[in-house]
Design a protein around this motif. Structure first.
Motif, short mmCIF file in Angstrom:
data_model
loop_
_atom_site.label_atom_id
_atom_site.label_comp_id
_atom_site.label_asym_id
_atom_site.label_seq_id
_atom_site.Cartn_x
_atom_site.Cartn_y
_atom_site.Cartn_z
N SER A 102 42.54 38.16 41.20
CA SER A 102 41.38 37.27 41.09
C SER A 102 40.09 38.00 41.49
O SER A 102 39.04 37.79 40.89
CB SER A 102 41.56 36.00 41.92
OG SER A 102 41.77 36.32 43.27
N PHE A 103 40.18 38.90 42.47
CA PHE A 103 39.02 39.69 42.84
C PHE A 103 38.63 40.63 41.70
O PHE A 103 37.45 40.76 41.35
CB PHE A 103 39.29 40.51 44.11
CG PHE A 103 38.19 41.45 44.47
CD1 PHE A 103 37.02 40.99 45.07
CD2 PHE A 103 38.30 42.80 44.19
CE1 PHE A 103 36.00 41.87 45.38
CE2 PHE A 103 37.29 43.69 44.51
CZ PHE A 103 36.12 43.21 45.10
N LEU A 104 39.63 41.28 41.08
CA LEU A 104 39.35 42.19 39.97
C LEU A 104 38.76 41.43 38.78
O LEU A 104 37.89 41.95 38.07
CB LEU A 104 40.62 42.94 39.55
CG LEU A 104 41.13 43.93 40.58
CD1 LEU A 104 42.47 44.51 40.16
CD2 LEU A 104 40.13 45.04 40.83
N GLU A 105 39.21 40.19 38.57
CA GLU A 105 38.63 39.37 37.50
C GLU A 105 37.16 39.05 37.82
O GLU A 105 36.31 39.08 36.94
CB GLU A 105 39.43 38.08 37.31
CG GLU A 105 38.93 37.25 36.14
CD GLU A 105 39.88 36.14 35.78
OE1 GLU A 105 39.76 35.61 34.67
OE2 GLU A 105 40.76 35.78 36.61
N MET A 106 36.87 38.77 39.07
CA MET A 106 35.49 38.50 39.47
C MET A 106 34.60 39.73 39.21
O MET A 106 33.49 39.60 38.72
CB MET A 106 35.45 38.11 40.96
CG MET A 106 34.10 37.65 41.46
SD MET A 106 33.04 38.95 42.15
CE MET A 106 34.06 39.71 43.37
N VAL A 107 35.12 40.92 39.50
CA VAL A 107 34.36 42.15 39.23
C VAL A 107 34.12 42.29 37.73
O VAL A 107 33.01 42.59 37.29
CB VAL A 107 35.10 43.39 39.79
CG1 VAL A 107 34.45 44.69 39.30
CG2 VAL A 107 35.16 43.35 41.30
#
Length: 173
Positions: A102-107
């Motif tokens: 989810s963090f990588l998607e946010m990036v």
């Protein structure tokens, strides 16, 4: 005269990583092996000498007994390395990655965090098309590992180690 150079091997690794845990476990296993083989070395090195002496002196009698004696002595000094390791070796539980999907998607979906010449378009939940300068076709990526497994031939998983992710990663000095 020539001096033999001293060779020092230095192993560098990051603390608290799986690679370090594996390295330390293997180093420990090799150390145990060297300890066992080291104690067997005098016995094993003596056997060929005794066989050679018997052949040169044509003393066939008694050589079989000497060989059996050497083998029995080496067996009495040995132990099963795997049994010893099973008791001593406790592999620590791996820590979770600080990078969640989810963090990588946010990036991926934050224009401020992506290079200014890269465009990201959402196709559906968890699936994106990335446009790069000087690249004709968009590159499909996903942040969903199970979706990626079903469509690996037509997209990339947006994560460290992936081709596109590594291409867009900032170059550090």
């Amino acid at each position: 005269g020539q001096e033999n150079p001293v060779v020092k091997i230095i192993n560098l690794h990051y603390e608290d990583t799986i690679e370090t845990d594996v390295y330390i476990a293997l180093r420990h296993r090799i150390s145990l092996f060297e300890t066992v083989v080291g104690s067997l070395q005098p016995i094993l090195s003596r056997l060929p000498r005794e066989i050679n002496n018997a052949v040169l002196r044509d003393e066939r009698e008694g050589i079989a007994d000497k060989i059996e004696e050497g083998i029995s002595e080496s067996r009495s000094l040995s132990f099963d390395i795997d049994d010893g390791l099973d008791q001593e070796l406790q592999i620590p539980k791996a820590k979770g990655s600080p990078l969640t999907m989810s963090f990588l998607e946010m990036v991926l979906t934050s224009p401020m965090l992506m290079p200014s010449n890269v465009r990201v378009r959402q196709i559906r939940s968890g699936e994106y098309a990335v446009s790069l300068p000087h690249v004709k076709n968009e590159i499909r990526v996903t942040t969903d590992p199970s979706y990626y497994e079903r469509h690996a031939e037509s997209m990339e998983l947006w994560s460290p180690g992936g081709t596109l992710f590594e291409r867009l990663r900032p170059k550090l000095p």
